[in-house]
Design a protein around this motif. Structure first.
Motif, PDB file in Angstrom:
ATOM      1  N   ASP A 251       0.812  -1.224   0.000  1.00 39.72           N
ATOM      2  CA  ASP A 251       0.000   0.000   0.000  1.00 39.72           C
ATOM      3  C   ASP A 251       0.839   1.264   0.000  1.00 39.72           C
ATOM      4  OD1 ASP A 251      -2.618  -1.046   0.047  1.00 39.72           O
ATOM      5  OD2 ASP A 251      -2.176  -1.804   2.048  1.00 39.72           O
ATOM      6  N   ASP A 252       1.944   1.222   0.743  1.00 44.62           N
ATOM      7  CA  ASP A 252       2.721   2.456   0.909  1.00 44.62           C
ATOM      8  C   ASP A 252       4.212   2.105   0.925  1.00 44.62           C
ATOM      9  OD1 ASP A 252       3.394   5.041   1.421  1.00 44.62           O
ATOM     10  OD2 ASP A 252       2.980   4.921   3.573  1.00 44.62           O
ATOM     11  N   PRO A 253       4.713   1.565  -0.202  1.00 40.37           N
ATOM     12  CA  PRO A 253       6.081   1.045  -0.166  1.00 40.37           C
ATOM     13  C   PRO A 253       7.143   2.134  -0.043  1.00 40.37           C
ATOM     14  CG  PRO A 253       5.138   0.800  -2.367  1.00 40.37           C
ATOM     15  CD  PRO A 253       4.073   1.387  -1.515  1.00 40.37           C
ATOM     16  N   LYS A 254       8.109   1.881   0.842  1.00 40.05           N
ATOM     17  CA  LYS A 254       9.263   2.779   0.936  1.00 40.05           C
ATOM     18  C   LYS A 254      10.137   2.519  -0.274  1.00 40.05           C
ATOM     19  CE  LYS A 254       9.623   2.652   5.991  1.00 40.05           C
ATOM     20  NZ  LYS A 254       8.762   1.483   6.281  1.00 40.05           N
ATOM     21  N   GLN A 255      10.589   3.595  -0.893  1.00 39.50           N
ATOM     22  CA  GLN A 255      11.396   3.433  -2.101  1.00 39.50           C
ATOM     23  C   GLN A 255      12.877   3.431  -1.755  1.00 39.50           C
ATOM     24  OE1 GLN A 255       9.960   6.063  -5.164  1.00 39.50           O
ATOM     25  NE2 GLN A 255       8.284   4.630  -5.309  1.00 39.50           N
ATOM     26  N   LEU A 256      13.658   2.905  -2.664  1.00 41.71           N
ATOM     27  CA  LEU A 256      15.102   2.876  -2.461  1.00 41.71           C
ATOM     28  C   LEU A 256      15.687   4.167  -3.027  1.00 41.71           C
ATOM     29  CD1 LEU A 256      17.145   0.790  -1.389  1.00 41.71           C
ATOM     30  CD2 LEU A 256      17.465   0.034  -3.730  1.00 41.71           C
ATOM     31  N   ASP A 257      16.600   4.770  -2.282  1.00 44.66           N
ATOM     32  CA  ASP A 257      17.263   5.987  -2.744  1.00 44.66           C
ATOM     33  C   ASP A 257      18.202   5.624  -3.899  1.00 44.66           C
ATOM     34  OD1 ASP A 257      18.748   8.241  -3.058  1.00 44.66           O
ATOM     35  OD2 ASP A 257      19.642   8.214  -1.058  1.00 44.66           O
ATOM     36  N   PHE A 258      17.955   6.222  -5.044  1.00 42.48           N
ATOM     37  CA  PHE A 258      18.738   5.892  -6.243  1.00 42.48           C
ATOM     38  C   PHE A 258      19.921   6.852  -6.456  1.00 42.48           C
ATOM     39  CE2 PHE A 258      15.213   3.450  -8.706  1.00 42.48           C
ATOM     40  CZ  PHE A 258      15.639   2.277  -8.118  1.00 42.48           C
ATOM     41  N   THR A 259      20.219   7.712  -5.444  1.00 44.93           N
ATOM     42  CA  THR A 259      21.275   8.713  -5.648  1.00 44.93           C
ATOM     43  C   THR A 259      22.584   8.077  -6.118  1.00 44.93           C
ATOM     44  OG1 THR A 259      20.287   9.819  -3.771  1.00 44.93           O
ATOM     45  CG2 THR A 259      22.343  10.752  -4.587  1.00 44.93           C
ATOM     46  N   ASN A 260      22.981   6.997  -5.461  1.00 44.14           N
ATOM     47  CA  ASN A 260      24.251   6.360  -5.840  1.00 44.14           C
ATOM     48  C   ASN A 260      24.049   5.103  -6.674  1.00 44.14           C
ATOM     49  OD1 ASN A 260      25.864   8.239  -4.435  1.00 44.14           O
ATOM     50  ND2 ASN A 260      25.287   7.232  -2.518  1.00 44.14           N
ATOM     51  N   ALA A 261      22.846   4.959  -7.242  1.00 51.37           N
ATOM     52  CA  ALA A 261      22.561   3.731  -8.002  1.00 51.37           C
ATOM     53  C   ALA A 261      23.265   3.756  -9.356  1.00 51.37           C
ATOM     54  CB  ALA A 261      21.053   3.607  -8.204  1.00 51.37           C
ATOM     55  N   ILE A 262      23.604   2.578  -9.849  1.00 50.63           N
ATOM     56  CA  ILE A 262      24.171   2.507 -11.200  1.00 50.63           C
ATOM     57  C   ILE A 262      23.015   2.470 -12.214  1.00 50.63           C
ATOM     58  CG2 ILE A 262      26.299   1.358 -10.472  1.00 50.63           C
ATOM     59  CD1 ILE A 262      25.095  -1.306 -11.447  1.00 50.63           C
ATOM     60  N   THR A 263      23.337   2.660 -13.482  1.00 50.78           N
ATOM     61  CA  THR A 263      22.286   2.594 -14.501  1.00 50.78           C
ATOM     62  C   THR A 263      22.067   1.125 -14.880  1.00 50.78           C
ATOM     63  OG1 THR A 263      23.841   2.715 -16.332  1.00 50.78           O
ATOM     64  CG2 THR A 263      23.035   4.811 -15.461  1.00 50.78           C
ATOM     65  N   SER A 264      20.909   0.880 -15.509  1.00 42.89           N
ATOM     66  CA  SER A 264      20.621  -0.505 -15.913  1.00 42.89           C
ATOM     67  C   SER A 264      21.605  -0.949 -16.999  1.00 42.89           C
ATOM     68  CB  SER A 264      19.174  -0.644 -16.387  1.00 42.89           C
ATOM     69  OG  SER A 264      18.928   0.185 -17.477  1.00 42.89           O
ATOM     70  N   GLU A 265      22.100  -0.001 -17.806  1.00 36.45           N
ATOM     71  CA  GLU A 265      23.084  -0.357 -18.852  1.00 36.45           C
ATOM     72  C   GLU A 265      24.386  -0.834 -18.214  1.00 36.45           C
ATOM     73  OE1 GLU A 265      21.420   2.548 -18.874  1.00 36.45           O
ATOM     74  OE2 GLU A 265      20.073   2.198 -20.571  1.00 36.45           O
ATOM     75  N   GLU A 266      24.838  -0.091 -17.171  1.00 33.46           N
ATOM     76  CA  GLU A 266      26.076  -0.508 -16.480  1.00 33.46           C
ATOM     77  C   GLU A 266      25.898  -1.890 -15.857  1.00 33.46           C
ATOM     78  OE1 GLU A 266      27.944   3.720 -14.906  1.00 33.46           O
ATOM     79  OE2 GLU A 266      26.135   2.968 -13.959  1.00 33.46           O
ATOM     80  N   CYS A 267      24.724  -2.084 -15.259  1.00 26.61           N
ATOM     81  CA  CYS A 267      24.450  -3.368 -14.610  1.00 26.61           C
ATOM     82  C   CYS A 267      24.464  -4.503 -15.646  1.00 26.61           C
ATOM     83  CB  CYS A 267      23.097  -3.296 -13.905  1.00 26.61           C
ATOM     84  SG  CYS A 267      22.614  -4.825 -13.130  1.00 26.61           S
ATOM     85  N   ALA A 268      23.723  -4.288 -16.747  1.00 24.98           N
ATOM     86  CA  ALA A 268      23.612  -5.339 -17.774  1.00 24.98           C
ATOM     87  C   ALA A 268      24.977  -5.674 -18.379  1.00 24.98           C
ATOM     88  CB  ALA A 268      22.638  -4.894 -18.862  1.00 24.98           C
ATOM     89  N   GLN A 269      25.786  -4.645 -18.564  1.00 25.29           N
ATOM     90  CA  GLN A 269      27.118  -4.872 -19.126  1.00 25.29           C
ATOM     91  C   GLN A 269      27.917  -5.838 -18.250  1.00 25.29           C
ATOM     92  OE1 GLN A 269      27.931  -3.275 -22.107  1.00 25.29           O
ATOM     93  NE2 GLN A 269      29.653  -4.697 -22.062  1.00 25.29           N
ATOM     94  N   GLU A 270      27.877  -5.589 -16.930  1.00 32.70           N
ATOM     95  CA  GLU A 270      28.619  -6.475 -16.004  1.00 32.70           C
ATOM     96  C   GLU A 270      28.026  -7.881 -15.988  1.00 32.70           C
ATOM     97  OE1 GLU A 270      30.401  -5.744 -12.354  1.00 32.70           O
ATOM     98  OE2 GLU A 270      30.140  -3.568 -12.448  1.00 32.70           O
ATOM     99  N   LEU A 271      26.703  -7.953 -16.081  1.00 30.35           N
ATOM    100  CA  LEU A 271      26.059  -9.276 -16.068  1.00 30.35           C
ATOM    101  C   LEU A 271      26.484 -10.090 -17.284  1.00 30.35           C
ATOM    102  CD1 LEU A 271      22.370  -8.630 -14.899  1.00 30.35           C
ATOM    103  CD2 LEU A 271      24.385  -9.063 -13.571  1.00 30.35           C
ATOM    104  N   VAL A 272      26.465  -9.440 -18.440  1.00 32.91           N
ATOM    105  CA  VAL A 272      26.807 -10.178 -19.665  1.00 32.91           C
ATOM    106  C   VAL A 272      28.283 -10.598 -19.632  1.00 32.91           C
ATOM    107  CG1 VAL A 272      26.954 -10.036 -22.188  1.00 32.91           C
ATOM    108  CG2 VAL A 272      24.943  -9.140 -21.010  1.00 32.91           C
ATOM    109  N   GLU A 273      29.153  -9.724 -19.146  1.00 34.42           N
ATOM    110  CA  GLU A 273      30.579 -10.112 -19.028  1.00 34.42           C
ATOM    111  C   GLU A 273      30.708 -11.354 -18.146  1.00 34.42           C
ATOM    112  OE1 GLU A 273      32.882  -8.839 -20.764  1.00 34.42           O
ATOM    113  OE2 GLU A 273      31.958  -6.981 -21.442  1.00 34.42           O
ATOM    114  N   GLY A 274      29.965 -11.353 -17.033  1.00 38.21           N
ATOM    115  CA  GLY A 274      30.007 -12.496 -16.110  1.00 38.21           C
ATOM    116  C   GLY A 274      29.529 -13.777 -16.777  1.00 38.21           C
ATOM    117  N   VAL A 275      28.456 -13.660 -17.552  1.00 39.29           N
ATOM    118  CA  VAL A 275      27.918 -14.832 -18.268  1.00 39.29           C
ATOM    119  C   VAL A 275      28.933 -15.350 -19.280  1.00 39.29           C
ATOM    120  CG1 VAL A 275      26.158 -15.570 -19.935  1.00 39.29           C
ATOM    121  CG2 VAL A 275      25.509 -14.217 -17.969  1.00 39.29           C
TER     122      VAL A 275
END
Ligand SMILES: NC(=O)c1ccc[n+]([C@@H]2O[C@H](COP(=O)([O-])OP(=O)(O)OC[C@H]3O[C@@H](n4cnc5c(N)ncnc54)[C@H](OP(=O)(O)O)[C@@H]3O)[C@@H](O)[C@H]2O)c1
Length: 316
Positions: A251-275
Motif C-alpha cells: 500500500d505504501d512502499p518505501k522506495q530505495l534511494d537511487f542517488t548512488n545507483a548505477i544505470t541498468s546499462e552498467e548493470c547489464a554490461q557487467e552481467l553479460v561479461e560475467g555470463v
C-alpha cells in the motif's frame, strides 16, 4: 564511506577480541584458502570456454523494462539471437525495435508471458523449441519488490506475490527450459538476484526471502548440472535505476534511494561479461563485496551495519 570505515574498524576490533581457535585457524589459513579458491575458479572459467555469444540463442525474462531491457541491448550488440518475454507486449515490441536499431542483423522474437503462469511458460518454451530447437542462455530477470515493514503490511498477499514472481517464476521457467539448455554443452543460466539475496535489508522481508531462496535453489542446481557442463551465474546487484521503485508491491512502499545507483546499462554490461566468462557469481559495489565477506564471519556486526545503512537509504 562511513559504512566501509565502520566495517573495517569492526573487523579489526573483532579480530582482537575474538580469540577462538577457529578464528586463529581461519586467519592463518586465509592465504591458502584464497589460492585454493583462485585455482577452482580458474578451472571453472577455463571449462566454460569457448562460448561465442554471436552464435547463441538467449531467452530473457522481464525484458520489457529496466535491467532486462538493457540485457537485451547488450546481447543484441554482441549479435546473440534473442527471445524476449514479459507481460507488457507493447513494451516488449519497443525493446525488440531498439535491439534491431542497435544491430540490424539481430534476430528478436517477443513472447508475452507471465513467468508465474505454467501454461504461459510451457507455450514460451514450445515456441523456442519449434523456432530454434535449442536454447543456449536463460536469463532469469523478471522480478518485483516490496517496501514495507512486515508488521505494517495491510495486505499479506504481497509476501506470496513477491515469492511467486521472484522465486517460483525462476524455477518454473528453468524447469521447462532445462531440456533445451541441455541440448548443448556449456549452456548458461543467468539469475538477476540482488544484494538482498545475501544481506537481508529491512522493509524487504518477502523480497529477501525470495532472493535467498533463489540463491539456495540455483546453488543446488549448479551442483546437479556440473555433469551437463551448464554454468549458472548468480548476480547480486545493489541499487540500479529502473522502474522497480514504481512497481513495488504494497500500500505504501518505501522506495530505495537511487542517488548512488548505477544505470541498468552498467548493470547489464557487467552481467553479460560475467555470463561470457562463466562466473559463479557477480557482486556489485564495494559494500556488497565487503558485506559478502563479513556476513559469514561477523553476523551480528554485519546485521547491525546493514540495518543502519539501509534505513538511511529508504525513502517514503
Ligand atoms: N533495480 C534494482 O535496484 C535491483 C537491484 C537488485 C536486483 N534487481 C532485480 O533485477 C530484476 C529486474 O528488475 P528491474 O530493476 O529491472 O525492475 P523493472 O524495471 O520493474 O523490471 C521488472 C521486469 O520484470 C517483469 N515482470 C514482473 N513480473 C513479471 C511476471 N509475472 N512475468 C513476467 N515478467 C514479469 C516486468 O515486465 P512486465 O511488467 O511487462 O511483465 C519487467 O520487465 C528483478 O529480478 C529485481 O529483483 C533490481
Amino acid at each position: 564511506m562511513g559504512f566501509l570505515t565502520f566495517g573495517f574498524l569492526g573487523l579489526l576490533t573483532a579480530a582482537f577480541v575474538t580469540e577462538t581457535p577457529m578464528f586463529v585457524f581461519f586467519t592463518a589459513a586465509y592465504p591458502f584458502l584464497y589460492l585454493g579458491n583462485l585455482f577452482v575458479r580458474h578451472k571453472r572459467l577455463a571449462s566454460a570456454q569457448p562460448w561465442p555469444v554471436n552464435e547463441k540463442i538467449v531467452l530473457i525474462t522481464g525484458a520489457s523494462s529496466g535491467i532486462g531491457q538493457s540485457l537485451a541491448h547488450v546481447f543484441a550488440k554482441r549479435g546473440a539471437t534473442l527471445i524476449l518475454c514479459a507481460r507488457r507486449e507493447d513494451m516488449l515490441s519497443s525493446v525488440a525495435n531498439e535491439c534491431r536499431e542497435l544491430n540490424s542483423s539481430v534476430k528478436v522474437l517477443t513472447v508475452k508471458c507471465d513467468v508465474t503462469d505454467e501454461s504461459d511458460v510451457a507455450r514460451l518454451v514450445e515456441t523456442i523449441e519449434t523456432t530454434y530447437g535449442r536454447l543456449d542462455c536463460l536469463a532469469l530477470n523478471a522480478g518485483v519488490s516490496m517496501g514495507e515493514d512486515f508488521a505494517e503490511l495491510k495486505d499479506y498477499s504481497v509476501i506470496k506475490k513477491v515469492m511467486d514472481v521472484n522465486y517460483y517464476g525462476c524455477t518454473n521457467v528453468t524447469y521447462k527450459a532445462l531440456p533445451l539448455l541441455k541440448k548443448n554443452k556449456k549452456s548458461r543460466i543467468l539469475v538477476t538476484n540482488s544484494i538482498s539475496g545475501i544481506l537481508a535489508l529491512p522493509s524487504r522481508s518477502g523480497y529477501a526471502a525470495a532472493k535467498f531462496a533463489v540463491r539456495g535453489f540455483f546453488d543446488s542446481l549448479q551442483a546437479e548440472l556440473w555433469k551437463d557442463e551448464i554454468f549458472i551465474t548468480l548476480a547480486y546487484p545493489g541499487p540500479v535505476k529502473t522502474e522497480i521503485n514504481k512497481n513495488r508491491l504494497g500500500d505504501d512502499p518505501k522506495q530505495l534511494d537511487f542517488t548512488n545507483a548505477i544505470t541498468s546499462e552498467e548493470c547489464a554490461q557487467e552481467l553479460v561479461e560475467g555470463v561470457l566468462r562463466g562466473d559463479k557469481e557477480v557482486i556489485f559495489t564495494r559494500n556488497g563485496k565487503l558485506g559478502r565477506l563479513m556476513e559469514g564471519v561477523f553476523p551480528d556486526l554485519t546485521a547491525y551495519l546493514v540495518d543502519r545503512n539501509a534505513r538511511k537509504h529508504l525513502n517514503k
